[in-house]
Enzyme design. Structure first.
Site, PDB file in Angstrom:
ATOM      1  N   HIS A  49      -7.697   9.482  -1.909  1.00 25.10           N
ATOM      2  CA  HIS A  49      -7.001   9.390  -0.762  1.00 25.10           C
ATOM      3  C   HIS A  49      -8.075   9.794   0.415  1.00 25.10           C
ATOM      4  CE1 HIS A  49      -2.633   9.045   1.058  1.00 25.10           C
ATOM      5  NE2 HIS A  49      -3.646   8.595   1.870  1.00 25.10           N
ATOM      6  N   TYR A  84       2.813   9.861  -0.023  1.00 28.16           N
ATOM      7  CA  TYR A  84       3.779   9.373   0.743  1.00 28.16           C
ATOM      8  C   TYR A  84       5.374   9.600   0.212  1.00 28.16           C
ATOM      9  CZ  TYR A  84      -0.036   6.526   2.616  1.00 28.16           C
ATOM     10  OH  TYR A  84      -1.367   6.149   3.333  1.00 28.16           O
ATOM     11  N   LYS A 118      -2.698   5.916  -4.357  1.00 29.78           N
ATOM     12  CA  LYS A 118      -3.836   7.095  -3.746  1.00 29.78           C
ATOM     13  C   LYS A 118      -3.406   8.300  -4.612  1.00 29.78           C
ATOM     14  CE  LYS A 118      -3.949   4.379   0.270  1.00 29.78           C
ATOM     15  NZ  LYS A 118      -2.443   4.472   0.843  1.00 29.78           N
ATOM     16  N   ASP A 166       0.844  -1.216   0.160  1.00 29.43           N
ATOM     17  CA  ASP A 166       0.149   0.059   0.006  1.00 29.43           C
ATOM     18  C   ASP A 166       0.897   1.198   0.012  1.00 29.43           C
ATOM     19  OD1 ASP A 166      -3.034   1.151   0.660  1.00 29.43           O
ATOM     20  OD2 ASP A 166      -1.470   2.374   1.999  1.00 29.43           O
TER      21      ASP A 166
END
Ligand SMILES: NC(=O)c1ccc[n+]([C@@H]2O[C@H](COP(=O)([O-])OP(=O)(O)OC[C@H]3O[C@@H](n4cnc5c(N)ncnc54)[C@H](OP(=O)(O)O)[C@@H]3O)[C@@H](O)[C@H]2O)c1
Length: 262
Positions: A110, A54, A79, A49
């Site tokens: 997200h 990120y 996402k 994931d």
């Protein structure tokens, strides 16, 4: 036989199999992120994931390549930050370049766009990306049931997945049923951050199976058929968090753990 084939999966539309156990990568960036993903693949995780937000898609992609595993044996989620409204296509193309792959398995919004007027247009862009095979399935994250219903009403397409905060202490049977009724797979995040791992119910059940409370929390998700994506950058924890398929919880233990959400 590849290890992922032995792991339980959720079935998404389009005959896509999503392993119920995934590896979370938020706050695992740079070389630590690369090392963690490589260790996770070595420990048997076959679902990773990540997210544009990120900032680690390049490291995730590099670890997948270096693992020597076949791309089709790994399930990748990324996402879309909803502030990219109007730039959805360039965002997934950047994700695919960073991950060094021609498609992801799941692309999520997200969190809900700040302007409700953007909700349907963004969802339509995800559906278009799926139709062009840039992603095999599409879904949402941090959506309420009402927000999911709005998407279904407008497009007659249900999100394959809703990724939300979930753990025994957040257990909400009704919300789980609402997802199931709509054909939306529930994916939980932050299983440990939202758990008290010294809770007496969790420690009692853990002792009965000779496992840790953290492993009980993860197994509880699996036995509910809820996807769970623990994150760790610590090799022993990465391995222990994947070592949850040699025991299962009794109906009574499940009920006792469910009650922590009361
Ligand atoms: N969609 C969203 O809005 C959203 C939001 C949050 C998270 N997520 C996703 O969900 C994933 C998981 O959530 P999270 O990272 O927030 O939290 P988490 O997985 O609940 O917890 C991670 C923390 O728990 C520690 N930990 C890991 N295994 C442990 C164990 N066996 N015993 C005790 N502590 C342990 C980790 O430490 P070490 O790393 O130091 O080992 C880290 O500090 C994220 O990585 C991300 O992929 C999505």
């Amino acid at each position: 036989m590849d290890q992922h084939l032995n792991q339980p999966t959720a079935l998404l539309p389009g005959d896509v199999r999503m392993p119920l156990l995934g590896f979370g990568t938020w706050q695992a960036s740079g070389e630590a992120g690369y090392d963690a993903v490589l260790a996770a693949l070595d420990a048997g995780y076959r679902h990773i994931d990540t997210a544009t937000m990120y900032g680690n898609e390049e490291e995730v992609g590099r670890a997948i390549k270096e693992s020597g595993l076949r791309r089709e044996d790994i399930f990748i989620t990324t996402k879309l930050p909803p502030d990219r409204v109007g730039r959805e296509r360039e965002t997934i193309e950047a994700s695919l370049r960073a991950l060094d792959t021609d498609h992801v398995d799941l692309w999520l919004i997200h969190w809900p766009p700040s302007s409700p007027a953007d909700s349907i247009p963004v969802w339509r862009e995800l559906l278009a990306a799926r139709d062009e095979n840039l992603t095999r399935a599409v879904g949402v994250s941090n959506y309420s049931t009402a927000q999911i219903d709005e998407l279904i009403q407008a497009t007659e397409e249900n999100p394959a997945v809703n990724q939300i905060r979930w753990s025994p202490s957040l257990y909400d049977r009704q919300r789980h049923v609402e997802h199931r009724d709509r054909g939306v797979v529930l994916e939980g995040y932050s299983p440990f951050k939202t758990s008290d791992l010294s809770d007496p119910v969790l420690t009692r059940v853990a002792a009965a199976h000779d496992v840790s409370p953290a492993q009980v929390v993860l197994r509880w998700h699996i036995d509910h058929e809820i996807v769970v994506i623990p994150k760790s950058v610590t090799p022993e924890r990465i391995r222990a968090n994947a070592d949850i398929f040699d025991f299962s919880l009794t109906a009574e233990e499940m009920r006792d753990i469910d009650a922590l959400g009361g």
